[in-house]
Design a protein around this motif. Structure first.
Motif, PDB file in Angstrom:
ATOM      1  N   GLU A 183      12.470  11.519  11.010  1.00 47.57           N
ATOM      2  CA  GLU A 183      13.239  10.273  10.963  1.00 47.57           C
ATOM      3  C   GLU A 183      12.917   9.376  12.146  1.00 47.57           C
ATOM      4  O   GLU A 183      12.874   8.150  12.020  1.00 47.57           O
ATOM      5  N   ALA A 184      12.656   9.986  13.296  1.00 48.29           N
ATOM      6  CA  ALA A 184      12.363   9.207  14.499  1.00 48.29           C
ATOM      7  C   ALA A 184      11.045   8.442  14.393  1.00 48.29           C
ATOM      8  O   ALA A 184      10.839   7.465  15.127  1.00 48.29           O
ATOM      9  N   ASP A 185      10.164   8.879  13.489  1.00 49.84           N
ATOM     10  CA  ASP A 185       8.860   8.227  13.346  1.00 49.84           C
ATOM     11  C   ASP A 185       8.903   7.000  12.442  1.00 49.84           C
ATOM     12  O   ASP A 185       7.975   6.189  12.458  1.00 49.84           O
ATOM     13  N   LEU A 186       9.945   6.889  11.644  1.00 48.64           N
ATOM     14  CA  LEU A 186      10.014   5.804  10.651  1.00 48.64           C
ATOM     15  C   LEU A 186      10.171   4.438  11.312  1.00 48.64           C
ATOM     16  O   LEU A 186      10.773   4.324  12.373  1.00 48.64           O
ATOM     17  N   PRO A 187       9.615   3.384  10.660  1.00 52.13           N
ATOM     18  CA  PRO A 187       8.803   3.428   9.445  1.00 52.13           C
ATOM     19  C   PRO A 187       7.381   3.887   9.745  1.00 52.13           C
ATOM     20  O   PRO A 187       6.891   3.741  10.858  1.00 52.13           O
ATOM     21  N   VAL A 188       6.722   4.436   8.718  1.00 49.51           N
ATOM     22  CA  VAL A 188       5.328   4.862   8.862  1.00 49.51           C
ATOM     23  C   VAL A 188       4.490   4.193   7.779  1.00 49.51           C
ATOM     24  O   VAL A 188       5.020   3.690   6.779  1.00 49.51           O
ATOM     25  N   LEU A 189       3.190   4.221   7.995  1.00 51.06           N
ATOM     26  CA  LEU A 189       2.249   3.650   7.036  1.00 51.06           C
ATOM     27  C   LEU A 189       1.357   4.767   6.519  1.00 51.06           C
ATOM     28  O   LEU A 189       0.742   5.492   7.299  1.00 51.06           O
ATOM     29  N   VAL A 190       1.292   4.895   5.209  1.00 51.71           N
ATOM     30  CA  VAL A 190       0.363   5.822   4.566  1.00 51.71           C
ATOM     31  C   VAL A 190      -0.885   5.014   4.203  1.00 51.71           C
ATOM     32  O   VAL A 190      -0.789   3.961   3.567  1.00 51.71           O
ATOM     33  N   LYS A 191      -2.056   5.508   4.624  1.00 50.37           N
ATOM     34  CA  LYS A 191      -3.294   4.762   4.394  1.00 50.37           C
ATOM     35  C   LYS A 191      -4.378   5.673   3.834  1.00 50.37           C
ATOM     36  O   LYS A 191      -4.423   6.865   4.136  1.00 50.37           O
ATOM     37  N   ALA A 192      -5.259   5.082   3.050  1.00 50.99           N
ATOM     38  CA  ALA A 192      -6.440   5.802   2.579  1.00 50.99           C
ATOM     39  C   ALA A 192      -7.431   5.941   3.721  1.00 50.99           C
ATOM     40  O   ALA A 192      -7.632   5.008   4.502  1.00 50.99           O
ATOM     41  N   ALA A 193      -8.058   7.109   3.833  1.00 49.77           N
ATOM     42  CA  ALA A 193      -9.048   7.322   4.897  1.00 49.77           C
ATOM     43  C   ALA A 193     -10.326   6.548   4.625  1.00 49.77           C
ATOM     44  O   ALA A 193     -11.043   6.173   5.553  1.00 49.77           O
ATOM     45  N   ALA A 194     -10.625   6.297   3.354  1.00 51.86           N
ATOM     46  CA  ALA A 194     -11.832   5.548   2.980  1.00 51.86           C
ATOM     47  C   ALA A 194     -11.423   4.196   2.412  1.00 51.86           C
ATOM     48  O   ALA A 194     -10.255   3.963   2.105  1.00 51.86           O
ATOM     49  N   GLY A 195     -12.402   3.311   2.268  1.00 53.76           N
ATOM     50  CA  GLY A 195     -12.156   2.034   1.606  1.00 53.76           C
ATOM     51  C   GLY A 195     -11.305   1.088   2.415  1.00 53.76           C
ATOM     52  O   GLY A 195     -11.185   1.197   3.630  1.00 53.76           O
ATOM     53  N   GLY A 196     -10.712   0.132   1.727  1.00 59.87           N
ATOM     54  CA  GLY A 196      -9.910  -0.885   2.392  1.00 59.87           C
ATOM     55  C   GLY A 196      -9.270  -1.792   1.374  1.00 59.87           C
ATOM     56  O   GLY A 196      -9.056  -1.418   0.219  1.00 59.87           O
ATOM     57  N   GLY A 197      -8.974  -3.012   1.805  1.00 59.95           N
ATOM     58  CA  GLY A 197      -8.389  -3.990   0.898  1.00 59.95           C
ATOM     59  C   GLY A 197      -6.952  -3.711   0.516  1.00 59.95           C
ATOM     60  O   GLY A 197      -6.438  -4.276  -0.449  1.00 59.95           O
ATOM     61  N   GLY A 198      -6.272  -2.832   1.270  1.00 62.43           N
ATOM     62  CA  GLY A 198      -4.868  -2.543   0.991  1.00 62.43           C
ATOM     63  C   GLY A 198      -4.643  -1.493  -0.078  1.00 62.43           C
ATOM     64  O   GLY A 198      -3.497  -1.092  -0.316  1.00 62.43           O
ATOM     65  N   ARG A 199      -5.723  -1.025  -0.709  1.00 63.07           N
ATOM     66  CA  ARG A 199      -5.547   0.006  -1.739  1.00 63.07           C
ATOM     67  C   ARG A 199      -5.328   1.361  -1.079  1.00 63.07           C
ATOM     68  O   ARG A 199      -5.965   1.688  -0.078  1.00 63.07           O
ATOM     69  N   GLY A 200      -4.409   2.133  -1.648  1.00 64.58           N
ATOM     70  CA  GLY A 200      -4.060   3.416  -1.050  1.00 64.58           C
ATOM     71  C   GLY A 200      -3.190   3.259   0.180  1.00 64.58           C
ATOM     72  O   GLY A 200      -3.158   4.152   1.038  1.00 64.58           O
ATOM     73  N   MET A 201      -2.466   2.146   0.273  1.00 61.32           N
ATOM     74  CA  MET A 201      -1.640   1.868   1.455  1.00 61.32           C
ATOM     75  C   MET A 201      -0.180   1.719   1.039  1.00 61.32           C
ATOM     76  O   MET A 201       0.134   1.020   0.071  1.00 61.32           O
ATOM     77  N   ARG A 202       0.704   2.387   1.761  1.00 61.43           N
ATOM     78  CA  ARG A 202       2.135   2.341   1.464  1.00 61.43           C
ATOM     79  C   ARG A 202       2.946   2.330   2.765  1.00 61.43           C
ATOM     80  O   ARG A 202       2.680   3.125   3.663  1.00 61.43           O
ATOM     81  N   VAL A 203       3.960   1.464   2.848  1.00 57.39           N
ATOM     82  CA  VAL A 203       4.911   1.500   3.953  1.00 57.39           C
ATOM     83  C   VAL A 203       6.091   2.364   3.516  1.00 57.39           C
ATOM     84  O   VAL A 203       6.658   2.163   2.440  1.00 57.39           O
TER      85      VAL A 203
END
Length: 282
Positions: free
Chosen positions: A133-153
């Motif tokens: 809980e202390a880490d929130l908010p966090v960002l989940v990201k794709a290790a490859a690629g870009g353009g916002g795909r595979g990204m979640r707050v």
């Protein structure tokens, strides 16, 4: 000494490279698909080689055909431009294995920075392994690629598992690699990048900053150089980190190191191991 350069690209970037080569007295070779036979880049080059087919997958993404075209046209160097195969380490190796000069970073540097997790580790940054809980908010990201795909707050711990699964599925579909990682989410940060240039002797020049914070769906809309309103100590920190990233992989050529800036601190994002579309802004 380079006498003839083939540009493995089309459009604006090919024309820019051809113009510089012409100023330097270097012969130029274009490649083109059937659909691009009459395109400007194919007309302004000293020679043009047809790549049979109409789609990028049949032509500009066929590294084997491009290497054959370079050899057939008598080129001694290949410039990848941006997009297409510019960050493909396998293509860079194929060019070098054919005895040609690769105008870009070493294949090992491309591979090292291709994964955001590996790039962050090279910079001494470890992803969050156990999110609390202390880490929130966090960002989940794709290790490859870009353009916002595979990204979640993620703002609630209860949502983390579902968002990780969704990000993995999207990343696997978009990039063929389902690896994702989690890091602290920087609220209200500015997106600032540093243009760098490195030679083969270990010298790295930071050539200035660009602010690319105005984005739509994680795609940059407007860039401004230099990034306005940055204190001198923060700019110096950005330069130092950009140079460190380049030297960590023995980088050669043009590249861009991206950061989030918030609270007077610079947070490393990634390194683009190629000439960026927006390099003329700098």
């Amino acid at each position: 000494m380079i006498s003839t350069v083939l540009v493995a690209n089309r459009g604006e970037i090919a024309c820019r490279v051809f113009r510089t080569c012409r100023d330097l007295g270097i012969r130029t070779v274009a490649v083109h698909s059937d659909a691009d036979a009459g395109a400007l880049h194919a007309r302004v080059a000293d020679a043009a080689v047809r790549l049979p087919g109409a789609t990028p997958a049949e032509t500009y993404l066929r590294g084997d055909l491009i290497v054959k075209a370079a050899l057939a046209a008598g080129a001694d160097a290949v410039h990848p431009g941006y997009g297409f195969l510019s960050e493909n380490a396998g293509f860079a190796r194929a060019v070098l294995d054919a005895g040609l000069v690769w105008i870009g970073p070493p294949p090992e540097a491309i591979e090292a920075m291709a994964s955001k997790t590996r790039a962050k580790q090279l910079m001494g940054i470890e992803p969050l392994k156990e999110v609390t809980e202390a880490d929130l908010p966090v960002l989940v990201k794709a290790a490859a690629g870009g353009g916002g795909r595979g990204m979640r707050v993620v703002r609630r711990l209860a949502d983390l598992d579902a968002e990780l699964a969704a990000a993995r599925a999207e990343a696997a579909s978009a990039f063929g690699d389902g690896e994702v990682f989690t890091e602290p989410y920087v609220e209200g940060g500015r997106h600032v990048e540093v243009q760098i240039l490195a030679d083969a002797h270990g010298t790295v020049w930071p050539l200035g900053t660009r602010d690319c914070s105005l984005q739509r769906r994680h795609q940059k809309v407007i860039e401004e150089a230099p990034a306005p309103g940055l204190p001198e100590p923060l700019t110096a920190e950005l330069y130092e980190l950009a140079v460190r990233a380049a030297r960590a992989v023995d980088y050669v050529g043009a590249g861009t190191v991206e950061f989030l800036v918030a609270g007077g601190r610079a947070h490393f994002l990634e390194m683009n191991t190629r000439l960026q579309v927006e390099h003329p802004v700098t």
